[in-house]
Design an enzyme around this catalytic site. Structure first.
Site, mmCIF file in Angstrom:
data_model
loop_
_atom_site.group_PDB
_atom_site.id
_atom_site.type_symbol
_atom_site.label_atom_id
_atom_site.label_comp_id
_atom_site.label_asym_id
_atom_site.label_seq_id
_atom_site.Cartn_x
_atom_site.Cartn_y
_atom_site.Cartn_z
ATOM 1 N N ASP A 257 -5.008 3.867 -4.752
ATOM 2 C CA ASP A 257 -5.135 4.324 -3.331
ATOM 3 C C ASP A 257 -6.307 5.207 -2.983
ATOM 4 O O ASP A 257 -6.352 6.251 -3.925
ATOM 5 C CB ASP A 257 -3.804 4.933 -2.690
ATOM 6 C CG ASP A 257 -3.722 4.870 -1.388
ATOM 7 O OD1 ASP A 257 -4.616 4.883 -0.644
ATOM 8 O OD2 ASP A 257 -2.415 5.422 -1.101
ATOM 9 N N HIS B 173 0.856 -1.300 0.067
ATOM 10 C CA HIS B 173 -0.007 0.023 0.062
ATOM 11 C C HIS B 173 0.899 1.324 0.103
ATOM 12 O O HIS B 173 1.748 1.370 0.822
ATOM 13 C CB HIS B 173 -0.831 0.108 1.157
ATOM 14 C CG HIS B 173 -1.787 1.151 1.533
ATOM 15 N ND1 HIS B 173 -1.963 1.939 2.499
ATOM 16 C CD2 HIS B 173 -2.515 1.862 0.479
ATOM 17 C CE1 HIS B 173 -2.700 3.034 2.486
ATOM 18 N NE2 HIS B 173 -3.128 3.011 0.984
ATOM 19 N N TYR C 113 9.094 12.999 -13.423
ATOM 20 C CA TYR C 113 10.477 12.342 -13.308
ATOM 21 C C TYR C 113 10.884 12.378 -12.009
ATOM 22 O O TYR C 113 11.321 11.251 -11.656
ATOM 23 C CB TYR C 113 11.628 13.011 -14.350
ATOM 24 C CG TYR C 113 11.517 12.900 -15.693
ATOM 25 C CD1 TYR C 113 11.242 11.614 -16.391
ATOM 26 C CD2 TYR C 113 12.041 14.051 -16.374
ATOM 27 C CE1 TYR C 113 11.293 11.858 -17.689
ATOM 28 C CE2 TYR C 113 11.975 13.852 -17.724
ATOM 29 C CZ TYR C 113 11.399 12.643 -18.453
ATOM 30 O OH TYR C 113 11.659 12.519 -19.872
#
Length: 148
Positions: free
Chosen positions: A68, A22, A115
């Site tokens: 999530d 998670h 990035y």
């Protein structure tokens, strides 16, 4: 051979996805993304999915991975350099795939912010996507049962 597993997900990809916890992130990136460099620098697992487009890889991953729902955003795409409001074809396709999977829309990030976030990813799935901006980050959620 396993049933109900998207065939483009290789054994290495399945193992890496199953190893995520998670809050871990997975980056699904195009063929132009510096995936080997980012993985080497950050220690991320790098798996090649050269035969898949980025939206195909996203659809396959979303069949297995919950996003999530404890955080405001769980998916991020890369903004077009010089035109943050532009929506390249892969990003439009990501939106459709996320919607079809019942997930919230992705938030766009400036290229270098993308990035930087990718460098924190647990897993990088590099696709054969040749269109620019075929990159998306996902934050893994939980599979929970309320039955004790």
């Amino acid at each position: 051979m396993l049933k109900n597993i998207p065939p483009l997900l290789t054994p290495d990809a399945l193992h890496a996805l199953a190893s995520m916890g998670h809050g871990d992130d997975v980056a699904i990136v195009d063929a132009n993304f510096p995936a080997a460099h980012v993985a080497r620098k950050s220690g991320a697992v790098l798996v090649q999915l050269a035969g898949a487009t980025a939206p195909q890889a996203l659809a396959a991953v979303l069949r297995l991975l919950p996003l999530d729902d404890f955080v405001p955003d769980a998916a991020w795409t890369m903004q077009v350099v010089g035109d943050a409001a532009a929506v390249p074809a892969p990003v439009a396709e990501f939106a459709t795939v996320l919607h079809q999977a019942g997930e919230r829309p992705a938030v766009s990030l400036e290229r270098f912010d993308f990035y930087a976030r990718a460098q924190a990813a647990f897993l990088i799935l590099q696709t054969g996507e040749q269109r620019k901006y075929g990159n998306i980050l996902l934050r893994k959620g939980v599979i929970a049962s309320d039955h004790a």
